[in-house]
Design a protein around this motif. Structure first.
Motif, PDB file in Angstrom:
ATOM      1  N   ASN A  75     -17.867  18.773   1.138  1.00 54.26           N
ATOM      2  CA  ASN A  75     -17.052  18.282   0.033  1.00 54.26           C
ATOM      3  C   ASN A  75     -17.436  16.874  -0.414  1.00 54.26           C
ATOM      4  O   ASN A  75     -16.646  16.176  -1.060  1.00 54.26           O
ATOM      5  N   GLY A  76     -18.647  16.465  -0.087  1.00 56.91           N
ATOM      6  CA  GLY A  76     -19.176  15.221  -0.632  1.00 56.91           C
ATOM      7  C   GLY A  76     -18.936  13.963   0.160  1.00 56.91           C
ATOM      8  O   GLY A  76     -19.187  12.857  -0.329  1.00 56.91           O
ATOM      9  N   TYR A  77     -18.453  14.087   1.402  1.00 53.43           N
ATOM     10  CA  TYR A  77     -18.243  12.909   2.236  1.00 53.43           C
ATOM     11  C   TYR A  77     -19.550  12.505   2.914  1.00 53.43           C
ATOM     12  O   TYR A  77     -20.256  13.334   3.477  1.00 53.43           O
ATOM     13  N   VAL A  78     -19.835  11.220   2.886  1.00 50.85           N
ATOM     14  CA  VAL A  78     -21.043  10.680   3.497  1.00 50.85           C
ATOM     15  C   VAL A  78     -20.754  10.325   4.955  1.00 50.85           C
ATOM     16  O   VAL A  78     -19.834   9.537   5.233  1.00 50.85           O
ATOM     17  N   PRO A  79     -21.501  10.882   5.926  1.00 51.49           N
ATOM     18  CA  PRO A  79     -21.295  10.517   7.332  1.00 51.49           C
ATOM     19  C   PRO A  79     -21.735   9.071   7.569  1.00 51.49           C
ATOM     20  O   PRO A  79     -22.837   8.684   7.168  1.00 51.49           O
ATOM     21  N   VAL A  80     -20.858   8.275   8.194  1.00 49.16           N
ATOM     22  CA  VAL A  80     -21.185   6.867   8.412  1.00 49.16           C
ATOM     23  C   VAL A  80     -20.884   6.466   9.851  1.00 49.16           C
ATOM     24  O   VAL A  80     -20.106   7.110  10.557  1.00 49.16           O
ATOM     25  N   SER A 100      -7.457  18.845  -1.118  1.00 49.36           N
ATOM     26  CA  SER A 100      -6.624  18.263  -2.173  1.00 49.36           C
ATOM     27  C   SER A 100      -7.330  17.145  -2.920  1.00 49.36           C
ATOM     28  O   SER A 100      -6.898  16.727  -3.988  1.00 49.36           O
ATOM     29  N   GLU A 101      -8.414  16.657  -2.358  1.00 48.10           N
ATOM     30  CA  GLU A 101      -9.174  15.588  -2.990  1.00 48.10           C
ATOM     31  C   GLU A 101      -9.937  16.151  -4.193  1.00 48.10           C
ATOM     32  O   GLU A 101     -10.839  16.976  -4.034  1.00 48.10           O
ATOM     33  N   VAL A 102      -9.584  15.671  -5.369  1.00 52.18           N
ATOM     34  CA  VAL A 102     -10.262  16.151  -6.573  1.00 52.18           C
ATOM     35  C   VAL A 102     -11.582  15.401  -6.762  1.00 52.18           C
ATOM     36  O   VAL A 102     -11.771  14.301  -6.265  1.00 52.18           O
ATOM     37  N   ALA A 103     -12.494  16.039  -7.458  1.00 56.71           N
ATOM     38  CA  ALA A 103     -13.780  15.394  -7.743  1.00 56.71           C
ATOM     39  C   ALA A 103     -13.542  14.132  -8.555  1.00 56.71           C
ATOM     40  O   ALA A 103     -12.778  14.128  -9.509  1.00 56.71           O
ATOM     41  N   PRO A 141       0.833  -1.201   0.000  1.00 53.66           N
ATOM     42  CA  PRO A 141       0.000   0.000   0.000  1.00 53.66           C
ATOM     43  C   PRO A 141       0.868   1.251   0.000  1.00 53.66           C
ATOM     44  O   PRO A 141       1.972   1.251   0.544  1.00 53.66           O
ATOM     45  N   LYS A 142       0.369   2.306  -0.600  1.00 52.01           N
ATOM     46  CA  LYS A 142       1.092   3.574  -0.640  1.00 52.01           C
ATOM     47  C   LYS A 142       0.887   4.301   0.679  1.00 52.01           C
ATOM     48  O   LYS A 142      -0.239   4.487   1.119  1.00 52.01           O
ATOM     49  N   LEU A 143       1.983   4.716   1.305  1.00 51.52           N
ATOM     50  CA  LEU A 143       1.918   5.492   2.545  1.00 51.52           C
ATOM     51  C   LEU A 143       2.285   6.933   2.227  1.00 51.52           C
ATOM     52  O   LEU A 143       3.399   7.223   1.787  1.00 51.52           O
ATOM     53  N   ASN A 144       1.356   7.836   2.441  1.00 50.81           N
ATOM     54  CA  ASN A 144       1.592   9.246   2.147  1.00 50.81           C
ATOM     55  C   ASN A 144       2.162   9.984   3.347  1.00 50.81           C
ATOM     56  O   ASN A 144       2.106   9.500   4.479  1.00 50.81           O
ATOM     57  N   GLU A 145       2.676  11.176   3.088  1.00 52.42           N
ATOM     58  CA  GLU A 145       3.136  12.044   4.169  1.00 52.42           C
ATOM     59  C   GLU A 145       1.926  12.497   4.996  1.00 52.42           C
ATOM     60  O   GLU A 145       0.803  12.571   4.494  1.00 52.42           O
ATOM     61  N   ALA A 146       2.169  12.793   6.264  1.00 50.51           N
ATOM     62  CA  ALA A 146       1.103  13.335   7.112  1.00 50.51           C
ATOM     63  C   ALA A 146       0.657  14.691   6.560  1.00 50.51           C
ATOM     64  O   ALA A 146       1.474  15.470   6.065  1.00 50.51           O
ATOM     65  N   ILE A 147      -0.639  14.947   6.648  1.00 50.88           N
ATOM     66  CA  ILE A 147      -1.208  16.171   6.091  1.00 50.88           C
ATOM     67  C   ILE A 147      -2.342  16.644   6.991  1.00 50.88           C
ATOM     68  O   ILE A 147      -2.993  15.828   7.656  1.00 50.88           O
ATOM     69  N   SER A 148      -2.580  17.936   7.038  1.00 50.88           N
ATOM     70  CA  SER A 148      -3.673  18.441   7.860  1.00 50.88           C
ATOM     71  C   SER A 148      -5.013  18.011   7.265  1.00 50.88           C
ATOM     72  O   SER A 148      -5.128  17.784   6.054  1.00 50.88           O
ATOM     73  N   PHE A 149      -6.008  17.917   8.111  1.00 51.65           N
ATOM     74  CA  PHE A 149      -7.340  17.516   7.668  1.00 51.65           C
ATOM     75  C   PHE A 149      -7.843  18.435   6.557  1.00 51.65           C
ATOM     76  O   PHE A 149      -8.317  17.974   5.512  1.00 51.65           O
ATOM     77  N   ASN A 150      -7.739  19.744   6.774  1.00 55.35           N
ATOM     78  CA  ASN A 150      -8.226  20.705   5.780  1.00 55.35           C
ATOM     79  C   ASN A 150      -7.522  20.563   4.440  1.00 55.35           C
ATOM     80  O   ASN A 150      -8.150  20.599   3.381  1.00 55.35           O
TER      81      ASN A 150
END
Length: 236
Positions: free
Chosen positions: A206-211, A154-157, A140-149
């Motif tokens: 930003n289109g996230y579904v609460p679960v 950064s998430e594209v449609a 799996p790809k492990l990304n650098e830590a990033i702020s929530f915002n």
């Protein structure tokens, strides 16, 4: 099957020399010698069948005798998980998620995060070890830590399903009810203090579904594993 990881091996490689640490493990710990065989992966989907040509603990030389491809995961799962206060709990998550099957992992720093610095090099080793143990040819790809915002912005449609698992007493759907087999999925898992109301609102905007992941209140690392397993199970 004994599996080793080497990021430098390519489809055209005829032979390869392991570094001192791995060579010592092969020759001194496993007591392998000339003519012994094992498999190598570069974490990109291939197994390389190798035979030891020179059993040197300072630089073990092997020749590649054949190769084969491993089928990729039937799904793409990206988990964005806040680092836990106790580092070993996050390492446990990395290990188990790799064993179950995951495509990408991003540590996200949230409003309530108590840990804001990660040990990426150590995390990479945890993932590599888990992949070898579970005979995975894909890391799996492990990304650098990033702020929530920044992560949200950064998430594209895309056509992916995006979910945020949180504990607020608001309208939420069960994760299993929204999962769609073979669909790329991104799931946000918050820190011990949960996401803030502002973060939840931003995600929803930003289109996230609460679960919800069930009636029990779960630790961060447990929630991440439940989410990982739910996606894997829905694609069986």
């Amino acid at each position: 099957m004994q599996l080793f990881y080497n990021p430098n091996i390519s489809e055209n490689s005829k032979e390869i020399t392991f570094d001192k640490e791995e060579s010592r493990h092969i020759v001194k710990v496993l007591r392998m010698t000339e003519g012994d065989t094992f498999k190598i992966t570069n974490g990109k989907g291939s197994f390389f069948n190798a035979e030891i040509s020179k059993a040197n603990p300072k630089g073990c030389l092997v020749k590649i005798v054949s190769k084969e491809k491993q089928a990729p995961l039937p799904y793409q799962l990206h988990l964005a998980v806040a680092p836990t206060k106790l580092n070993d709990r996050y390492e446990w998550f990395l290990e188990k998620a790799t064993e179950i099957g995951i495509s990408e992992i991003t540590p996200i720093i949230c409003d309530h995060s108590e840990r804001k610095v990660i040990k990426r090099e150590r995390y990479e080793k945890i993932i590599q070890s888990a992949a070898k143990q579970s005979l995975k040819a894909y890391l799996p790809k492990l990304n650098e830590a990033i702020s929530f915002n920044n992560f949200i912005n950064s998430e594209v449609a895309s056509e992916s399903l995006k979910c945020i698992a949180h504990c607020e007493e608001t309208d939420k759907k069960s994760l299993k009810s929204v999962l769609i087999p073979n669909k790329k999925t991104t799931i946000l898992i918050g820190p011990e203090g949960d996401f803030s109301s502002e973060e939840i609102a931003l995600a929803k905007k930003n289109g996230y579904v609460p679960v919800t992941l069930g009636e029990s209140r779960l630790r961060t690392e447990t929630a991440a594993i439940v989410a990982c397993h739910s996606v894997a199970y829905s694609n069986q």
